[in-house]
Design a protein around this motif. Structure first.
Motif, short mmCIF file in Angstrom:
data_model
loop_
_atom_site.label_atom_id
_atom_site.label_comp_id
_atom_site.label_asym_id
_atom_site.label_seq_id
_atom_site.Cartn_x
_atom_site.Cartn_y
_atom_site.Cartn_z
N ASN A 51 -8.28 1.49 -4.30
CA ASN A 51 -8.08 1.74 -2.87
C ASN A 51 -7.15 2.94 -2.68
O ASN A 51 -6.06 2.81 -2.14
CB ASN A 51 -7.47 0.49 -2.21
N ASP A 78 -9.91 -3.19 -0.90
CA ASP A 78 -10.31 -2.34 -2.02
C ASP A 78 -11.81 -2.12 -2.00
O ASP A 78 -12.57 -2.93 -1.45
CB ASP A 78 -9.92 -2.98 -3.36
N SER A 79 -12.25 -1.03 -2.63
CA SER A 79 -13.67 -0.72 -2.79
C SER A 79 -13.99 -0.63 -4.26
O SER A 79 -13.11 -0.50 -5.11
CB SER A 79 -14.00 0.61 -2.10
N LYS A 104 0.82 -1.21 0.00
CA LYS A 104 0.00 0.00 0.00
C LYS A 104 0.86 1.26 0.00
O LYS A 104 0.39 2.34 -0.40
CB LYS A 104 -0.94 0.00 1.21
#
Length: 801
Positions: free
Chosen positions: A63, A70-71, A40
């Motif tokens: 994300n 994650d979305s 990340k």
């Protein structure tokens, strides 16, 4: 945890705790701790791209906030408005996967184990099933009046008009009850005696037979009950005229031994066993292909016995038989009747007009792939194309299953991919005339081919510009000019919009991770970048663009590689050669590598004065059949000599000291590292072998048997290719790293090699073990520890000479 071979008297494997290198490194902002953190810190690239059904939005996982997961996000087709998708909207979205009717006005799909029907124009969704059991594989019938799906290994049909549900197959485990009597002589005799002696028995038998006949007449649509013993049913497909149902039966091996991997660090506090896989050469599943004729209420097997090549003996076995011809039993071998090779049939694939069907057959030894037309009424197969390789069949669009295949708009020609020319290209064959023609050609590979909705064009990816670049192309359906739609060097993962007016794609370059773009579907269109995922911290470092070079191997083959060089071209400097894993994988390319941690580590090494070479050795993807199969029957042959030739290149052209060359890699790269350290000790001064195969006889069947056949049929190939047989050749410094819960390359591999090195009295090697890691490490602490040890190995053995 760490094992030093000098401490062999220590209990178990002599595992000792040891400190790591506190090295003085040049201050460039990069450290191993920084590189190996949770990814990340780089920024999470967008993934899983798909379009809305109306082509107005692109959905993707992302994300940018650096959350734990994650979305789902959406952006307008012009790339201007990005929004996070709410949970309610996400749940209401139809699955991006599914099957359309011919006009593409309706779509059926599975979501969360249930089946749905979507009206594409209105967006209205009809729920077809709502059950605890899982339904799958929805499709429209040819007349589009019904939707078929699978449930509990049986085929069902749902009427769109009235919602009526019909069961089309009745597969049952076990044997048909009458079978036991019919096949047992004693029971047959007793039954005959009863019927002959007792009228009541005869009358009741007649009554039962009449009742069954009446029940069948009263329920003519009830499917035939098909007993499958203990076999598994798969690939159930309904013909367009709904008369035939094809299916496969899989027989699982009963005596195969599955390897167990112990897991020591568990929440229970007990060591728990992980069941993994069999080893190469063990008994494999067998496959049978059947047709159920609903009109005749009968089933019959489709056999390959009349197909060209089905009785052929593989070339390597013919060679072995030739060498063994002086044996006393040679005469018996000559008179032995050839056996029909085991095969798997895939399909059938029906033409759009429902008149023709083809199947793809693969031999179990993977040396042949046949494309055959099928007459379901007779079960007869007719050969359309045979792809044979004395090594093994594979390549883009071919792979290990059916491969990419479809019908051209004439409904008489099937398109498919083949390596016949040496590179994977598109071909078409007419099922009536058998005439075959190439649709693409050249010294490049085609992949991810699909037809446009109007079937006038192909879309596909190809590395025509350069082996290390992938671009997206459009081409007339019968071949012709390949129109390159993408222009930026690198690679693209493209999703066409449903109306085919737009492209959404992930794009990356060698020093730029993947980002999302949108672009009009036409040549010369300007792509618009949608996402900016990279963190300021990642962008603060000037990441190198490795030079993609090529050099001649000793046999004249072109070998491609990535080269990283320090700016100051000092003489007699150290070098490291990296060996990518997976064997059939490409890493000397111009897009963001899946080995991103290694890429960052190579930047770090260059900062410390190393030259780094990353080679696409023999067996790598992207370069055609001959490179792919260059390792057949000898892993550690040409793939290793390519690295030896690379080391020679470093010395002759890039000012590298021949005594200061190290090598490292994971999985297949770890295997090559071991072969290099054991068989080329004067070329490589140090090596780090990570999660490496040490003996191919202990790896899996699907991968290994293609390249080395099986240990019991080609033992010489395994002896030539397995590092454990060469361990006595070790001279330089060797670091071995392995996860203890590796379910792919088992920890047993390095345990056996450890014992071999101990017995040989070697004292210049170390073993680092990682108790919670599988084949692909997940914990930043493990990555950090491993790469600190690799760096220490190179610093102590390549710089201090």
């Amino acid at each position: 945890m760490f094992l030093k071979s000098k401490a062999i008297a220590v209990a178990l494997f002599g595992i000792l705790a040891t400190g790591t290198l506190q090295a003085q490194t040049k201050s460039t902002g990069l450290t191993i701790e920084k590189i190996m953190r949770d990814p990340k810190w780089i920024g999470i690239a967008p993934s899983n791209i798909f379009w809305s059904e109306d082509s107005k939005k692109v959905y993707f996982n992302w994300n940018p906030e650096g959350n734990r997961k994650d979305s789902l996000y959406a952006v307008s087709a012009n790339g201007k408005t990005i929004q996070k998708v709410s949970s309610a909207e996400r749940r209401a979205l139809p699955s991006p996967f599914g099957t359309y009717n011919q006009a593409e006005t309706r779509k059926v799909y599975e979501k969360n184990g249930d089946i749905f029907l979507l009206d594409v124009k209105t967006g209205k969704t009809t729920r077809i099933t709502n059950t605890v059991e899982r339904e799958s594989s929805p499709a429209f019938t040819f007349d589009e009046r019904e939707v078929t799906f699978l449930k509990d290994n049986n085929l069902y049909a749902w009427s769109i008009a009235n919602g009526q549900l019909a069961q089309l197959t009745d597969f049952r485990k076990g044997r048909k009850p009458a079978d036991a009597t019919e096949k047992d002589p004693q029971r047959v005799w007793l039954r005959s005696q009863q019927l002959g002696l007792l009228n009541i028995v005869k009358e009741r038998e007649a009554d039962n037979a009449a009742l069954k006949k009446q029940q069948k007449a009263d329920a003519p649509s009830r499917p035939l009950d098909i007993y499958v013993d203990d076999k598994q049913v798969s690939s159930i497909i309904l013909s367009p005229d709904e008369r035939f149902i094809t299916y496969s039966l899989i027989s699982r091996p009963k005596n195969a031994k599955v390897a167990i991997v112990p897991d020591f660090v568990t929440s229970s506090g007990y060591t728990e066993d992980i069941s993994t896989r069999t080893k190469v050469g063990d008994e494999q599943s067998t496959y049978e292909f059947f047709v159920y004729d609903t009109q005749r209420d009968s089933t019959y097997a489709v056999t390959m016995k009349e197909v060209e090549g089905i009785f052929d003996v593989p070339a390597y076995q013919l060679e072995q038989n030739k060498k063994a011809s002086i044996a006393k039993d040679a005469a018996d071998a000559k008179t032995k009747k050839p056996e029909m090779r085991a095969t798997t049939l895939y399909g059938p694939f029906w033409s759009d007009n429902g008149k023709h069907a083809v199947v793809v057959a693969r031999s179990a030894d993977n040396k042949d792939r046949w494309i055959l037309s099928l007459d379901p009424a007779t079960g007869k197969l007719n050969l359309l194309d045979r792809q044979h390789d004395d090594a093994w069949i594979n390549g883009p669009g071919i792979s290990y299953g059916a491969g990419d295949i479809g019908w051209l708009p004439d409904n008489e020609s099937v398109w498919f991919q083949s390596e016949e020319s040496g590179y994977s290209h598109l071909y078409a064959v007419n099922v009536k005339t058998g005439k075959k023609r190439a649709l693409t050609s050249g010294k490049f590979e085609v992949s991810d081919a699909k037809l446009s909705d109007d079937k006038k064009h192909f879309y596909f990816t190809a590395n025509k510009v350069h082996p290390g670049e992938k671009h997206f192309y459009k081409m007339p359906v019968n071949g012709g000019d390949m129109v390159q739609l993408t222009i930026m060097p690198g690679a693209y993962e493209v999703e066409l919009s449903p109306d085919e007016k737009m492209l959404a794609f992930r794009y990356s370059y060698s020093n730029k991770p993947w980002e999302l773009y949108v672009m009009e579907n036409k040549k010369g269109a300007k792509p618009k970048q949608v996402t900016n995922s990279l963190t300021d911290e990642f962008k603060a470092y000037n990441w190198r663009e490795p030079e993609v070079i090529s050099f001649k191997a000793k046999d004249g083959e072109d070998v491609y590689a990535r080269l990283y060089q320090p700016k100051n071209a000092a003489t007699n400097r150290p070098a490291v050669i990296f060996v990518h894993g997976a064997g059939y994988l490409q890493n000397a390319h111009k897009w963001w590598s899946s080995y991103f941690r290694e890429y960052m580590f190579h930047n770090f090494l260059v900062d410390q004065g190393y030259t780094v070479l990353d080679i696409d050795y023999r067996g790598s993807a992207g370069y055609g059949r001959d490179v792919r199969t260059g390792i057949y029957q000898f892993m550690g042959g040409k793939d290793l000599s390519d690295h030896v030739d690379g080391a020679k290149l470093l010395v002759e052209k890039y000012n590298v000291d021949p005594k200061k060359i190290g090598i490292y890699g994971g999985s297949y790269g770890g295997f090559i590292t071991l072969m290099a350290m054991f068989t080329q000790p004067d070329v490589f001064a140090a090596g780090a072998a990570l999660r490496s195969v040490t003996d191919w006889a202990h790896y899996n069947h699907g991968y290994t048997s293609n390249i080395l056949n099986t240990p019991q049929t080609d033992s010489l190939a395994y002896a030539k290719s397995s590092p454990i047989y060469y361990a006595e050749g070790l001279k330089g410094a060797l670091l071995i790293c392995h996860g203890m819960v590796d379910a792919n390359v088992h920890f047993q591999d390095v345990v056996r090699l450890t014992q071999r090195l101990i017995e040989l009295g070697k004292d210049n090697w170390e073993l680092a073990v990682y108790p919670v890691e599988d084949h692909g490490f997940t914990e930043p602490a493990s990555w950090t520890d491993e790469y600190k040890r690799i760096y220490k190995l190179f610093e102590e053995n390549l710089k201090k000479k």
